[in-house]
Design an enzyme around this catalytic site. Structure first.
Site, short mmCIF file in Angstrom:
data_model
loop_
_atom_site.label_atom_id
_atom_site.label_comp_id
_atom_site.label_asym_id
_atom_site.label_seq_id
_atom_site.Cartn_x
_atom_site.Cartn_y
_atom_site.Cartn_z
N GLN A 68 54.20 -14.31 60.15
CA GLN A 68 53.22 -14.15 58.83
C GLN A 68 54.04 -15.16 57.75
O GLN A 68 53.45 -16.05 57.03
CB GLN A 68 52.80 -12.97 58.28
N HIS A 78 53.83 -19.15 57.61
CA HIS A 78 52.33 -19.58 57.29
C HIS A 78 52.76 -20.63 56.04
O HIS A 78 52.13 -21.48 55.61
CB HIS A 78 51.56 -18.48 56.91
N GLU A 137 46.11 -7.51 54.42
CA GLU A 137 45.21 -8.66 55.41
C GLU A 137 45.54 -7.89 56.95
O GLU A 137 44.51 -7.68 57.60
CB GLU A 137 45.72 -9.90 55.28
N HIS A 138 46.63 -7.76 57.45
CA HIS A 138 47.04 -7.48 58.60
C HIS A 138 48.04 -6.23 58.51
O HIS A 138 48.74 -6.06 57.92
CB HIS A 138 47.92 -8.48 59.50
N ASP A 147 45.28 -13.57 65.68
CA ASP A 147 45.27 -14.99 65.16
C ASP A 147 44.58 -15.82 66.15
O ASP A 147 44.04 -16.75 65.58
CB ASP A 147 46.49 -15.33 64.66
N HIS A 203 2.78 -1.92 38.70
CA HIS A 203 3.36 -1.36 39.96
C HIS A 203 2.35 -0.03 40.46
O HIS A 203 1.80 -0.11 41.69
CB HIS A 203 4.81 -0.93 39.83
#
Length: 431
Positions: A254, A257, A321-322, A355, A414
């Site tokens: 990670q 990235h 996220e992970h 991924d 209504h």
């Protein structure tokens, strides 16, 4: 990586703080890009391509011949890998289709819900230092399975005006033909507003840098977006059975990235800290993107806690996220996990497989949004429309309930919409 030993709960906000991103500084620049594309269309896109990418484009669209050439350029091994990933991603997402369930809520009243594909969707695929051709599969395949009528893909090209061949090949596997050579905030603007070449879409998907993320947030008054997004992140929970080499590899996966990525390891074993740090140092030296990963590690953390219960509680607070459960009892922790984009269980479940090719979607909520957002799925490409049908008797049975509630809210029309039908039915019976 910064070390925290048995931190008290008041330190959790500090541990969970993401790298500071002041998007407010980007807003004037991004707003200017959005406005230029909205007013000048293709001319603005070509101007930005020259300014940001150093390329003068005569056509924004990728020609069919370029897609065919991309297939010839890719090595057979990569093409085979993409096909295997496609098969798994398709299988996982096709299984998400739901049958229509008609429910009789009371006698004479039937209600149900059906899925309808979003007709026009836009996919953004980064193509800079790491062209994310895997993202094409993650977004293009569920769009096709859902039945989206028009799929537009925008991705930046290189200085020669070419899109990365793997992106084009992946797009062809998904049946995507509307591919355009534009990136950054200007690509988001093009899909949100439409230009002479690029069709306007109803929803935009895909990751990107801070400019792309800011642009997606600013165009939400015009189009829907998949989710708020930010830099990549992973949190690993490691007990005494974890292999420190595996943990280090997952953290670095990670970290590479981008320098604003964040990695966190929570362990129940003090002795694990030194082993992980040693493995990180050794593996980092061998990475081509070691400078990027090293910068990401500067604002990452290793946390020692008393037990797995506390580790999961801290993870839920962070909402990664992970999430990787590198522990013997990983399956026993699953019901306690309330906030995570995607979970990887056991020492042989690296985040990398998600991924690329296990089948789950890698487009996931970051920056703590996993507390309320889900990752991209087949449902992301659908609208859910509800239906109801009442018989004469069904309306009679519920009429009093509806009119009482409507009149209590002061909405007489209504109530009248029900009563006019009841009176009409009574009149027909008398006649």
């Amino acid at each position: 990586m910064k070390l925290y030993k048995y931190p008290t709960r008041d330190l959790w906000p500090e541990i969970g703080a993401r790298p500071l991103q002041d998007d407010r500084k980007l807003i004037p620049a991004v707003t200017g890009i959005l406005s230029a594309v909205q007013k000048k269309g293709d001319a603005a896109l070509r101007s930005f391509s020259k300014k940001f990418d150093g390329v003068e484009l005569t056509s924004l669209a990728v020609a069919p011949a370029e897609i065919k050439e991309a297939s010839r350029q890719l090595p057979p091994g990569l093409k085979a890998a993409l096909k295997q990933a496609k098969k798994n991603i398709e299988a996982f997402h096709r299984a998400q289709k739901e049958p229509v369930k008609k429910i009789t809520t009371q006698k004479g009243i039937t209600c149900w819900r059906e899925s309808r594909a979003i007709e026009k969707v836009g996919l953004y695929v980064p193509g800079g230092s790491a062209p994310l051709f895997s993202t094409v599969l993650m977004l293009g395949l569920p769009a096709r399975i859902a039945g989206c009528r028009e799929v537009v893909l925008c991705t930046p090209c290189n200085k020669e005006g070419n899109v990365h061949p793997a992106i084009l090949y992946a797009a062809s596997l998904c049946g995507i033909r509307n591919i355009f050579k534009t990136g950054g905030a200007q690509a988001i603007a093009a899909m949100a507003y439409g230009t002479e070449s690029i069709p306007q879409v109803f929803k935009i998907f895909g990751p990107g840098n801070q400019y792309v993320t800011t642009a997606k947030q600013l165009v939400q008054n015009r189009v829907a977006i998949d989710m708020p997004a930010g830099p990549s992140e992973v949190l690993v929970i490691a007990d005494g059975t974890a292999d420190p080499r595996f943990v280090a590899a997952d953290l670095l996966a990670q970290a590479e990235h981008g320098p604003d990525s964040q990695v966190i390891c929570i362990t129940t074993q003090t002795g694990m800290v030194k082993k992980i740090e040693t493995a990180l140092a050794a593996q980092l030296k061998a990475l081509p993107r070691q400078d990027i990963a090293a910068r990401a590690l500067e604002h990452s953390r290793i946390v020692v806690v008393k037990n797995l219960k506390e580790a999961v509680a801290l993870s839920n607070f962070y909402a990664p996220e992970h999430l990787i459960l590198a522990c013997k009892t990983g399956n026993g922790l699953l019901k306690s996990i309330t906030a995570a984009g995607s979970v990887f269980i056991g020492n042989h479940s690296p985040e990398s497989v998600g991924d690329y090719a296990s089948g789950t979607n890698h487009t996931l909520p970051t920056n703590g949004y996993a507390t309320a957002y889900s990752g991209v799925s087949l449902d992301s490409f659908y609208k859910k429309i509800t239906f109801q049908q009442l018989s004469t008797q069904g309306l009679k049975h519920i009429a009093g309930t509806v009119t009482t509630m409507a009149e209590a809210e002061g909405l007489q029309a209504h109530s009248n919409a029900v009563n006019v039908r009841i009176r009409n039915e009574q009149s027909e019976i008398r006649n």
